[in-house]
Design a protein around this motif. Structure first.
Motif, mmCIF file in Angstrom:
data_model
loop_
_atom_site.group_PDB
_atom_site.id
_atom_site.type_symbol
_atom_site.label_atom_id
_atom_site.label_comp_id
_atom_site.label_asym_id
_atom_site.label_seq_id
_atom_site.Cartn_x
_atom_site.Cartn_y
_atom_site.Cartn_z
ATOM 1 N N VAL A 1 0.857 -1.177 0.000
ATOM 2 C CA VAL A 1 0.000 0.000 0.000
ATOM 3 C C VAL A 1 0.900 1.235 0.000
ATOM 4 C CG1 VAL A 1 -1.687 1.293 1.362
ATOM 5 C CG2 VAL A 1 -1.913 -1.183 1.127
ATOM 6 N N GLY A 2 0.567 2.208 -0.823
ATOM 7 C CA GLY A 2 1.392 3.398 -1.008
ATOM 8 C C GLY A 2 2.162 3.326 -2.314
ATOM 9 N N GLY A 3 2.363 2.102 -2.808
ATOM 10 C CA GLY A 3 3.056 1.906 -4.081
ATOM 11 C C GLY A 3 2.245 1.064 -5.047
ATOM 12 N N VAL A 4 0.998 0.753 -4.672
ATOM 13 C CA VAL A 4 0.153 -0.068 -5.543
ATOM 14 C C VAL A 4 -0.064 0.658 -6.860
ATOM 15 C CG1 VAL A 4 -2.120 -1.143 -5.842
ATOM 16 C CG2 VAL A 4 -0.994 -1.222 -3.610
ATOM 17 N N CYS A 5 0.142 -0.070 -7.942
ATOM 18 C CA CYS A 5 0.015 0.492 -9.278
ATOM 19 C C CYS A 5 -0.424 -0.613 -10.241
ATOM 20 C CB CYS A 5 1.337 1.107 -9.726
ATOM 21 S SG CYS A 5 2.697 -0.083 -9.838
ATOM 22 N N PRO A 6 -0.818 -0.265 -11.447
ATOM 23 C CA PRO A 6 -1.285 -1.278 -12.390
ATOM 24 C C PRO A 6 -0.168 -1.947 -13.202
ATOM 25 C CG PRO A 6 -1.620 0.883 -13.334
ATOM 26 C CD PRO A 6 -1.060 1.097 -11.943
ATOM 27 N N PHE A 7 1.062 -1.840 -12.754
ATOM 28 C CA PHE A 7 2.213 -2.375 -13.493
ATOM 29 C C PHE A 7 2.876 -3.500 -12.707
ATOM 30 C CE2 PHE A 7 2.318 2.390 -13.749
ATOM 31 C CZ PHE A 7 1.613 2.498 -14.937
ATOM 32 N N TYR B 1 -0.359 10.481 -13.145
ATOM 33 C CA TYR B 1 0.829 10.008 -12.447
ATOM 34 C C TYR B 1 0.467 8.840 -11.520
ATOM 35 C CZ TYR B 1 2.768 14.483 -13.948
ATOM 36 O OH TYR B 1 3.197 15.559 -14.690
ATOM 37 N N PRO B 2 0.497 7.619 -12.025
ATOM 38 C CA PRO B 2 0.315 6.473 -11.127
ATOM 39 C C PRO B 2 1.609 6.192 -10.366
ATOM 40 C CG PRO B 2 0.593 5.707 -13.378
ATOM 41 C CD PRO B 2 0.585 7.220 -13.423
ATOM 42 N N ALA B 3 1.473 5.521 -9.233
ATOM 43 C CA ALA B 3 2.656 5.082 -8.488
ATOM 44 C C ALA B 3 3.454 4.116 -9.360
ATOM 45 C CB ALA B 3 2.237 4.410 -7.181
ATOM 46 N N ALA B 4 4.677 3.848 -8.952
ATOM 47 C CA ALA B 4 5.544 2.944 -9.713
ATOM 48 C C ALA B 4 6.115 1.847 -8.816
ATOM 49 C CB ALA B 4 6.648 3.728 -10.404
#
Length: 154
Positions: free
Chosen positions: A96-102, A123-126
């Motif tokens: 959590v805090g870095g969850v992204c679709p990649f 700007y999604p997280a990475a």
């Protein structure tokens, strides 16, 4: 570890030059907007939900959006139940805090919410709590293996 996986994943998609790492936290929408230097709605917030079969799926929404429970239930035929931090790591592959679709775990589905379309750049997280990727909506579509566009946010 997740950040490195995302860097490699986005490199394979041709977007490695879009990733930024920060000296400050970008774990929340407000922190991410401050770190990036953008508005909160330009942050692509990735929310993680438990599906009715015990798996997980992600919905990427505009940073200032919230899930509309009625729309969610109509779309997914279930109540919205977010993953716990432990479940996010186990089922998605990111904290959590870095969850992204990649670079997510196999079987975890991704949906993009219509709220994102109000922005040219998002700007999604990475994969970490101090990173983001700068992408157009079209680039977001190309960079994540999403199932569909949905309209579940307000």
């Amino acid at each position: 570890m997740a950040f490195e996986k995302v860097v490699e994943y986005l490199k394979e998609k041709g977007f490695e030059d879009r990733i930024k790492e920060f000296d400050v936290s970008s774990a929340t929408v407000i922190e991410a907007a401050e770190a990036v230097g953008c508005t909160t709605n330009e942050i692509a917030k990735t929310l993680s939900f438990k599906d009715k079969n015990g798996g997980a799926f992600l919905i990427v929404v505009s940073g200032d959006a919230k899930i509309n429970n009625k729309k969610f239930k109509e779309e997914f035929k279930q109540k919205a139940k977010m993953l716990s931090p432990e479940e996010a790591v186990e089922l998605v592959g990111h904290k959590v805090g870095g969850v992204c679709p990649f670079a997510i775990n196999e079987g975890c589905r991704v949906y993009l919410d219509e709220s994102l379309k109000a922005n040219e750049i998002v700007y999604p997280a990475a994969g970490s709590a101090n990173s983001a990727a700068k992408l157009t909506i079209e680039e977001l579509e190309k960079s994540c293996d999403y199932e569909a566009w949905v309209d579940v946010a307000i």
